[in-house]
Design a protein around this motif. Sequence first.
Motif, PDB file in Angstrom:
ATOM      1  N   ILE A  24       2.481  14.459  14.937  1.00  0.00           N
ATOM      2  CA  ILE A  24       2.307  14.080  13.530  1.00  0.00           C
ATOM      3  C   ILE A  24       1.046  14.714  12.941  1.00  0.00           C
ATOM      4  O   ILE A  24       0.083  14.986  13.663  1.00  0.00           O
ATOM      5  CB  ILE A  24       2.257  12.547  13.344  1.00  0.00           C
ATOM      6  N   SER A  25       1.103  14.953  11.640  1.00  0.00           N
ATOM      7  CA  SER A  25      -0.059  15.483  10.917  1.00  0.00           C
ATOM      8  C   SER A  25      -0.186  14.748   9.593  1.00  0.00           C
ATOM      9  O   SER A  25       0.815  14.530   8.906  1.00  0.00           O
ATOM     10  CB  SER A  25       0.124  16.980  10.627  1.00  0.00           C
ATOM     11  N   PHE A  26      -1.375  14.344   9.277  1.00  0.00           N
ATOM     12  CA  PHE A  26      -1.666  13.839   7.933  1.00  0.00           C
ATOM     13  C   PHE A  26      -3.173  13.816   7.720  1.00  0.00           C
ATOM     14  O   PHE A  26      -3.947  14.004   8.660  1.00  0.00           O
ATOM     15  CB  PHE A  26      -1.038  12.467   7.651  1.00  0.00           C
ATOM     16  N   GLU A  27      -3.550  13.597   6.482  1.00  0.00           N
ATOM     17  CA  GLU A  27      -4.962  13.641   6.125  1.00  0.00           C
ATOM     18  C   GLU A  27      -5.266  12.448   5.224  1.00  0.00           C
ATOM     19  O   GLU A  27      -4.423  12.055   4.418  1.00  0.00           O
ATOM     20  CB  GLU A  27      -5.216  14.946   5.364  1.00  0.00           C
ATOM     21  N   VAL A  28      -6.443  11.889   5.389  1.00  0.00           N
ATOM     22  CA  VAL A  28      -6.867  10.791   4.517  1.00  0.00           C
ATOM     23  C   VAL A  28      -8.135  11.236   3.805  1.00  0.00           C
ATOM     24  O   VAL A  28      -9.116  11.628   4.456  1.00  0.00           O
ATOM     25  CB  VAL A  28      -7.136   9.499   5.322  1.00  0.00           C
ATOM     26  N   LYS A  29      -8.078  11.184   2.471  1.00  0.00           N
ATOM     27  CA  LYS A  29      -9.238  11.661   1.694  1.00  0.00           C
ATOM     28  C   LYS A  29     -10.359  10.627   1.714  1.00  0.00           C
ATOM     29  O   LYS A  29     -10.097   9.433   1.855  1.00  0.00           O
ATOM     30  CB  LYS A  29      -8.826  11.916   0.242  1.00  0.00           C
ATOM     31  N   GLN A  30     -11.581  11.108   1.525  1.00  0.00           N
ATOM     32  CA  GLN A  30     -12.720  10.175   1.448  1.00  0.00           C
ATOM     33  C   GLN A  30     -12.540   9.221   0.274  1.00  0.00           C
ATOM     34  O   GLN A  30     -12.139   9.638  -0.806  1.00  0.00           O
ATOM     35  CB  GLN A  30     -14.008  10.960   1.230  1.00  0.00           C
ATOM     36  N   GLY A  31     -12.797   7.960   0.510  1.00  0.00           N
ATOM     37  CA  GLY A  31     -12.722   6.957  -0.556  1.00  0.00           C
ATOM     38  C   GLY A  31     -11.326   6.417  -0.792  1.00  0.00           C
ATOM     39  O   GLY A  31     -11.121   5.539  -1.631  1.00  0.00           O
ATOM     40  N   ASP A  32     -10.353   6.942  -0.043  1.00  0.00           N
ATOM     41  CA  ASP A  32      -8.969   6.511  -0.253  1.00  0.00           C
ATOM     42  C   ASP A  32      -8.728   5.110   0.328  1.00  0.00           C
ATOM     43  O   ASP A  32      -9.487   4.632   1.173  1.00  0.00           O
ATOM     44  CB  ASP A  32      -8.025   7.518   0.425  1.00  0.00           C
ATOM     45  N   PHE A  33      -7.684   4.487  -0.150  1.00  0.00           N
ATOM     46  CA  PHE A  33      -7.168   3.244   0.439  1.00  0.00           C
ATOM     47  C   PHE A  33      -5.767   3.626   0.894  1.00  0.00           C
ATOM     48  O   PHE A  33      -4.878   3.804   0.078  1.00  0.00           O
ATOM     49  CB  PHE A  33      -7.148   2.130  -0.610  1.00  0.00           C
ATOM     50  N   PHE A  34      -5.595   3.802   2.171  1.00  0.00           N
ATOM     51  CA  PHE A  34      -4.421   4.486   2.719  1.00  0.00           C
ATOM     52  C   PHE A  34      -3.601   3.529   3.571  1.00  0.00           C
ATOM     53  O   PHE A  34      -4.153   2.815   4.413  1.00  0.00           O
ATOM     54  CB  PHE A  34      -4.925   5.656   3.575  1.00  0.00           C
ATOM     55  N   ALA A  35      -2.314   3.509   3.349  1.00  0.00           N
ATOM     56  CA  ALA A  35      -1.442   2.638   4.153  1.00  0.00           C
ATOM     57  C   ALA A  35      -0.668   3.469   5.166  1.00  0.00           C
ATOM     58  O   ALA A  35      -0.132   4.522   4.833  1.00  0.00           O
ATOM     59  CB  ALA A  35      -0.464   1.906   3.245  1.00  0.00           C
ATOM     60  N   LEU A  36      -0.652   2.995   6.390  1.00  0.00           N
ATOM     61  CA  LEU A  36       0.174   3.613   7.432  1.00  0.00           C
ATOM     62  C   LEU A  36       1.249   2.591   7.772  1.00  0.00           C
ATOM     63  O   LEU A  36       0.964   1.548   8.360  1.00  0.00           O
ATOM     64  CB  LEU A  36      -0.693   3.941   8.654  1.00  0.00           C
ATOM     65  N   LEU A  37       2.452   2.881   7.338  1.00  0.00           N
ATOM     66  CA  LEU A  37       3.536   1.911   7.507  1.00  0.00           C
ATOM     67  C   LEU A  37       4.565   2.418   8.503  1.00  0.00           C
ATOM     68  O   LEU A  37       4.699   3.615   8.728  1.00  0.00           O
ATOM     69  CB  LEU A  37       4.234   1.654   6.166  1.00  0.00           C
ATOM     70  N   GLY A  38       5.302   1.473   9.045  1.00  0.00           N
ATOM     71  CA  GLY A  38       6.374   1.850   9.964  1.00  0.00           C
ATOM     72  C   GLY A  38       6.868   0.612  10.679  1.00  0.00           C
ATOM     73  O   GLY A  38       6.128  -0.376  10.786  1.00  0.00           O
ATOM     74  N   PRO A  39       8.105   0.658  11.158  1.00  0.00           N
ATOM     75  CA  PRO A  39       8.622  -0.510  11.890  1.00  0.00           C
ATOM     76  C   PRO A  39       7.899  -0.679  13.225  1.00  0.00           C
ATOM     77  O   PRO A  39       7.145   0.205  13.646  1.00  0.00           O
ATOM     78  CB  PRO A  39      10.101  -0.169  12.102  1.00  0.00           C
ATOM     79  N   ASN A  40       8.148  -1.785  13.897  1.00  0.00           N
ATOM     80  CA  ASN A  40       7.537  -2.014  15.208  1.00  0.00           C
ATOM     81  C   ASN A  40       7.898  -0.866  16.158  1.00  0.00           C
ATOM     82  O   ASN A  40       9.048  -0.441  16.200  1.00  0.00           O
ATOM     83  CB  ASN A  40       8.029  -3.334  15.816  1.00  0.00           C
ATOM     84  N   GLY A  41       6.917  -0.402  16.901  1.00  0.00           N
ATOM     85  CA  GLY A  41       7.185   0.653  17.888  1.00  0.00           C
ATOM     86  C   GLY A  41       7.267   2.043  17.276  1.00  0.00           C
ATOM     87  O   GLY A  41       7.621   3.005  17.960  1.00  0.00           O
ATOM     88  N   ALA A  42       6.916   2.175  15.990  1.00  0.00           N
ATOM     89  CA  ALA A  42       7.044   3.484  15.334  1.00  0.00           C
ATOM     90  C   ALA A  42       5.944   4.451  15.756  1.00  0.00           C
ATOM     91  O   ALA A  42       6.132   5.665  15.713  1.00  0.00           O
ATOM     92  CB  ALA A  42       7.002   3.297  13.816  1.00  0.00           C
ATOM     93  N   GLY A  43       4.787   3.906  16.159  1.00  0.00           N
ATOM     94  CA  GLY A  43       3.673   4.770  16.569  1.00  0.00           C
ATOM     95  C   GLY A  43       2.391   4.505  15.797  1.00  0.00           C
ATOM     96  O   GLY A  43       1.405   5.226  15.975  1.00  0.00           O
ATOM     97  N   LYS A  44       2.373   3.471  14.961  1.00  0.00           N
ATOM     98  CA  LYS A  44       1.172   3.173  14.147  1.00  0.00           C
ATOM     99  C   LYS A  44      -0.019   2.811  15.037  1.00  0.00           C
ATOM    100  O   LYS A  44      -1.097   3.381  14.915  1.00  0.00           O
ATOM    101  CB  LYS A  44       1.424   1.972  13.202  1.00  0.00           C
ATOM    102  N   SER A  45       0.201   1.836  15.918  1.00  0.00           N
ATOM    103  CA  SER A  45      -0.916   1.370  16.749  1.00  0.00           C
ATOM    104  C   SER A  45      -1.360   2.445  17.734  1.00  0.00           C
ATOM    105  O   SER A  45      -2.548   2.521  18.077  1.00  0.00           O
ATOM    106  CB  SER A  45      -0.540   0.086  17.492  1.00  0.00           C
TER     107      SER A  45
END
Lengths: 305, 257
Positions: A24-45
């Motif tokens: 996976i690739s993604f970027e979070v900008k400085q000062g952002d309020f960013f949500a990482l969503l996904g069902p259980n077991g998707a890979g968030k944790s």
Amino acid sequence: MIPALTIENLSKVYDNGFEALKGISFEVKQGDFFALLGPNGAGKSTTIGIICSLVGKTGGRVKVFDVDIDVDFPAAKRYIGIVPQEFNFNQFEKALDIVVNQAGYYGLPSALARERAEKYLRELGLWDQRDVPARMLSGGMKRRLMIARSLIHEPQLLILDEPSAGVDIEMRRSMWTFLRRINEQGTTIILTTHYLEEAEALCRHIAIINHGNIVENTSIKALLRQLSHEVFILDCAESLPEAVALEGFVARRVDDHTLEVEVQKGQHLNQVFAALESKGIRVTSMRNRANRLEEMFVNLVEGAA
Amino acid sequence: MSLREQWVAFMTILRKEIKRYLRIWTQTLLPSAITMSLYFVIFGSLIGSRIGEMGGFTYMEFVVPGLIMMAIVTNSYANVVSSFFGSKFSHSVEELLVSPVANVVILMGYVVGGVSRGILVAIVVTLVSLFFTHLQIHSYFVVIAVVLMTSTLFALAGFINAVYANSFDDISIVPTFVLTPLIYLGGVFYSMDLLPEFWANVSRLNPLVYVVNAFRYGVLGVSDVSLPVAFGMIAFFTVAAFAYSMHLLNSGKRLRQ
């Protein structure tokens, strides 16, 4: 401006062969309020675990404020504050000791540690419980204690894994206010949550992860614009006829006083009300059938399944 | 992190460890004092008076150094194994793992915590022993060096046990089935001169023999093994345990997924 977080081709295969992240690739900008969503077991944790060093990555690159974790993880860790999903403090320790000790692990001198501990415990409404062993605190208080602990070294990137789990509505709202305030003060926040209402209320950008892949990465506004239709529930003043037909809309009678109307992208609510007016139906209140983001989330996750 | 910050982190871990065992002193400090008092009464006074001299000393004088060392070994081991496994079990070890504190500082914080408990219990046991016998130290240097090295070695061993343990059963297996037999067969209660040659040679494979005899030399000035060999063995095992503990922390084995 350098991004707060850069993730490139991040992959993780656990010892049992389970492929939790598939590059996976993604970027979070400085000062952002960013949500990482996904069902259980998707890979968030797993993703969060890799960022804060609790999980080893198989491949890819993670940079926190441009510091590569493979080059200088201790320096990267100083930028990060983490609030995990599960309570991970010694239940026998006092609330104040938990926060002050965490400051010590970051090398903060004792006087500064106590000053900051008081500041954050007060802000989170825990100062009166400072001498209470953690096991005696309520679920909501424990959650707030973990937030206070994560902020003690004043990180520039705060990561919260399911912060609202087990927290009552009032507590959740006050936590939202607190998080909004520290975000306004410049702290970048990444949030994983199952409450999509929470993501919609707080976050500006969103990435949806499913089966170890990013299936969407955009702004909340842009995501909601993708909705092809919305379904509204209307509470009506008078009893409805058995069959209700509204020109240009799909309408369904739910019960005597409730009507469900589907509004397609490009249609306007004014048109709905005009059609209702022509039928002599008066509306006392209306609401979305489901949270809009929730609908989009289900579409994306089920579409990818 | 700067050296000063690492020092703050080290002191935080150490202070936390000391507070932990002092808070539960009835479980950590008192049992050793009671157990050792019983050993002094039964083996020293009651049975010892019938045994007569051993190695040129009264039996009580002979067993006291071994019993003090036994308290140091069991307490330094028990402190680290229970504390570190407890933090693993409650996931509070993550507080340390997510912070920038160096692995060597984490290890030393726990180890010095274990050493401090070993020494504190040793002082308590020594004070208790004074009710039963007169203690005269032959070499303060040897006593201090052996106490520090031995408590460090067994604190490190406790750390390794804690990393591998999956349940509370796993942290009691080694002390019960390995440590206690090695201590009892390590010459605490007898001189190796009493053993047939074969068993005396077998005993030399037991690292506790070197620990007990080196400490007995420091107190009484007699030992069944050569002092340089004893120091060499303790130093070797300490360095090996330290290196392996660092390997476990650096690789994240059983600590990180």
